[in-house]
Every structure is written in structure tokens, then in C-alpha cells.
Design a protein around this motif. Structure first.
Motif, short mmCIF file in Angstrom:
data_model
loop_
_atom_site.label_atom_id
_atom_site.label_comp_id
_atom_site.label_asym_id
_atom_site.label_seq_id
_atom_site.Cartn_x
_atom_site.Cartn_y
_atom_site.Cartn_z
N VAL A 1 -3.97 -4.27 -10.58
CA VAL A 1 -4.94 -5.38 -10.79
C VAL A 1 -4.05 -6.57 -10.66
N LEU A 2 -4.51 -7.38 -9.58
CA LEU A 2 -4.03 -8.75 -9.51
C LEU A 2 -4.95 -9.96 -9.80
N PHE A 3 -4.84 -10.59 -10.67
CA PHE A 3 -5.86 -11.55 -11.23
C PHE A 3 -5.33 -13.11 -10.99
N VAL B 1 -1.31 -17.38 -3.05
CA VAL B 1 -0.81 -16.24 -4.04
C VAL B 1 -1.12 -14.88 -3.40
N ILE B 2 -2.54 -14.89 -3.31
CA ILE B 2 -3.13 -13.61 -2.96
C ILE B 2 -2.50 -13.07 -1.50
N GLU B 3 -2.33 -13.82 -0.53
CA GLU B 3 -1.76 -13.29 0.76
C GLU B 3 -0.43 -13.00 0.53
N THR B 4 0.30 -13.59 -0.44
CA THR B 4 1.71 -13.27 -0.74
C THR B 4 1.95 -12.04 -1.40
N LEU B 5 1.16 -12.03 -2.34
CA LEU B 5 1.29 -10.90 -3.33
C LEU B 5 0.44 -9.49 -2.87
N ASP B 6 -0.55 -9.46 -1.98
CA ASP B 6 -1.27 -8.78 -1.82
C ASP B 6 -0.96 -7.18 -1.41
N SER B 7 0.24 -7.37 -0.73
CA SER B 7 0.86 -5.82 -0.55
C SER B 7 1.40 -4.97 -1.81
N LEU B 8 1.53 -5.66 -2.95
CA LEU B 8 1.93 -5.16 -4.20
C LEU B 8 0.78 -4.33 -4.68
N VAL B 9 -0.24 -4.71 -4.31
CA VAL B 9 -1.61 -3.84 -5.02
C VAL B 9 -1.88 -2.66 -4.39
N ALA B 10 -1.77 -1.76 -4.99
CA ALA B 10 -2.23 -0.27 -4.80
C ALA B 10 -3.44 -0.16 -3.90
N PRO B 11 -3.53 0.76 -2.93
CA PRO B 11 -4.93 1.11 -2.38
C PRO B 11 -5.89 1.52 -3.72
N GLY B 12 -7.09 1.09 -3.54
CA GLY B 12 -7.89 1.52 -4.76
C GLY B 12 -7.96 0.52 -6.06
N GLY B 13 -6.82 -0.41 -5.90
CA GLY B 13 -6.81 -1.53 -6.89
C GLY B 13 -7.63 -2.76 -6.76
N VAL B 14 -7.49 -3.64 -7.47
CA VAL B 14 -8.36 -4.94 -7.55
C VAL B 14 -7.47 -5.96 -7.37
N ILE B 15 -8.11 -7.00 -6.53
CA ILE B 15 -7.68 -8.46 -6.20
C ILE B 15 -8.52 -9.43 -6.96
N ALA B 16 -8.53 -9.76 -7.93
CA ALA B 16 -9.55 -10.87 -8.28
C ALA B 16 -9.11 -12.46 -8.45
N THR C 1 -15.10 -19.56 -0.24
CA THR C 1 -15.10 -19.46 1.25
C THR C 1 -13.85 -19.01 1.80
N LEU C 2 -12.84 -19.51 1.48
CA LEU C 2 -11.25 -18.92 1.67
C LEU C 2 -11.38 -17.47 1.28
N MET C 3 -11.61 -17.05 0.22
CA MET C 3 -11.79 -15.60 -0.26
C MET C 3 -12.54 -14.81 0.85
N ARG C 4 -13.82 -15.39 1.14
CA ARG C 4 -14.72 -14.48 2.27
C ARG C 4 -13.89 -14.39 3.73
N SER C 5 -13.26 -15.42 3.96
CA SER C 5 -12.33 -15.46 5.19
C SER C 5 -11.17 -14.50 5.13
N TYR C 6 -10.43 -14.41 4.09
CA TYR C 6 -9.60 -13.48 3.79
C TYR C 6 -10.07 -12.24 3.83
N ALA C 7 -11.26 -11.95 3.12
CA ALA C 7 -12.01 -10.31 3.31
C ALA C 7 -12.22 -10.03 4.72
N ALA C 8 -12.75 -10.99 5.59
CA ALA C 8 -13.06 -10.69 6.73
C ALA C 8 -12.00 -10.36 7.70
#
Length: 236
Positions: free
Chosen positions: A86-88, A123-138, A167-174
Motif C-alpha cells: 500500500v502506498l498512501f 510522489v505517485i508517479e515516482t514511487l508507483d513501480s514499487l507497488v506490487a500488482p494487486g496492491g493499492v495506491i491511495a 482530476t490529476l489522479m483520474r488522468s493518471y488512471a487513464a
């Protein structure tokens, strides 16, 4: 703890955990037996440091100012090879809550937009690759970030910054080519903290354990959701 249990122990990375909701998140994950990596800005002692002695080696404290991209990148390097479940991202500030957009100081408005929207996404864009598949980014959003629910005004700069985060998180998801992790925007409710004030209806204990329950329930899911502490959908 057996070697099997050690292998199964999960890790939460809490960004912005020096006090308030972030510190409470770190404490709640520790109570649930997780390994916690938590960040504080600067080197001054904070409530987060009070968790160190009882938690022992299950709590790793890192010092990061999320408004400084080079410090985010340095954290990424230090955590290389550490799988995160989990990255929160909790960081957030509120300034001049009682002023309208036209009345707000430009520097104050800019600071909120950077700290509450731009920096969390960096932070999310820089650290997201650390989060395992099936994990959570919040990311800690707010009910005030809902454009649809804005019927009373107030806290205008803060509202704008949280709506921008959403809005930025929605763009990231897209932009994700394949959805492999749950992406969450969490509205924790109006909580009595230094920022929420003494008039807030919720204690931290009314909010954070439920927030962690919601995050946990999304393990193994994919896609973006905007949810409150009860797991209910918040209108965009």
C-alpha cells in the motif's frame, strides 16, 4: 514470528505521516501487524517518532519534503527493491479557509495547489513501480473535493486543490496501459485535527480505522475509485 509469517508480512508506505491523519494511518497499520515506512518533513521530532520505540524495526521513518522533487527521487532510490503493498499519500495543507478565491493571497493559493495536488501526484508517479500488482495506491482527498457536492462554498482554495488532486489522479488512471493495482481517492470525513479544527464531528478513531478497512478491501482490485471512510462512492 515464523519465517512464513515474515514472508507474508505486508508493507505500507505512508507519505506525510508526521502528525494528524498520516500519523494515525501509520499507527493503525502497525496495530494490524504491518511493516510501515512513514515520512516526515524535516528532522524535528514529531508524534510519528513516538511510535518508533513500541514498533521497533517494523517502523522505518524517512525524512522527505514532498514539495521538493529531488527528495522524492532520493526516497525512490533508497527504497529500490522494497516491495510495497500500500502506498498512501496523505500530505495536505489548508490556508485562508474563510476567504473566497478572489480574496485569497496568490502565494497561499499556489502553495496549496502544489502541496495538495501537484506534489502528491509527483510522489505517485515516482514511487508507483514499487507497488506490487494487486496492491493499492491511495491519496487522501476530501469530501470538499467533490464538485457535485459543493452546495455551501467555504474553504474555496482547499476545495480547489482537492478537486485538482482528484482530476490529476483520474488522468493518471487513464494513462495506465494495463490496470494492475487499485487506485483510491479517500475522503476521511471532517476529523478533529490541527487542520480540521475542534468543531469537527469525527475523532481520528472514528475515521482512520475505517479508512484502512476500505483500503484493505480494495486489495486485488483494479481501477480508480473516489470513496469515503465507509467505502461509499463520493460524487466527482
Amino acid at each position: 514470528m515464523t519465517s512464513n509469517e515474515q514472508q507474508k508480512q505486508q508493507t505500507a508506505l505512508i507519505i506525510g505521516a508526521s502528525r494528524g491523519l498520516g500519523c494515525a494511518l501509520a499507527e493503525e497499520y502497525l496495530k494490524r501487524g504491518w511493516q510501515v515506512i512513514a515520512t516526515a518533513r524535516g528532522t524535528a521530532r514529531t508524534p510519528l517518532h513516538d511510535l518508533q520505540a513500541p514498533a521497533g524495526d517494523r517502523l522505518q521513518i524517512e525524512h522527505v519534503d514532498i514539495d521538493l522533487p529531488e527528495q522524492i527521487s532520493a526516497l525512490r532510490q533508497r527504497l529500490e527493491g522494497r516491495p510495497i503493498d500500500v502506498l498512501f499519500v496523505n500530505a495536505g495543507i489548508s490556508i485562508e479557509q474563510d476567504k473566497t478565491a478572489a480574496q485569497m493571497d496568490t502565494q497561499a493559493f499556489t502553495r496549496m495547489m502544489v502541496t495538495n495536488a501537484l506534489s502528491p501526484m509527483r510522489v505517485i508517479e515516482t514511487l508507483d513501480s514499487l507497488v506490487a500488482p494487486g496492491g493499492v495506491i491511495a491519496a487522501m482527498s476530501s469530501g470538499l473535493g467533490s464538485v457535485a457536492n459543493n452546495r455551501d462554498g467555504g474553504w474555496e482554495g482547499y476545495r480547489a486543490s482537492k478537486a485538482a488532486l482528484n482530476t490529476l489522479m483520474r488522468s493518471y488512471a487513464a494513462r495506465q496501459p494495463v490496470a494492475t493495482r487499485a487506485l483510491l481517492l479517500i475522503a476521511p470525513g471532517w476529523v478533529r485535527t490541527d487542520m480540521g479544527g475542534s468543531g469537527a464531528p469525527l475523532e481520528i478513531s472514528d475515521s482512520i480505522p475505517r479508512v484502512v478497512d476500505v483500503v484493505t478491501s480494495q486489495t486485488g482490485c483494479t481501477g480508480l475509485q473516489y470513496l469515503n471512510r465507509l467505502g461509499e462512492i463520493v460524487p466527482w
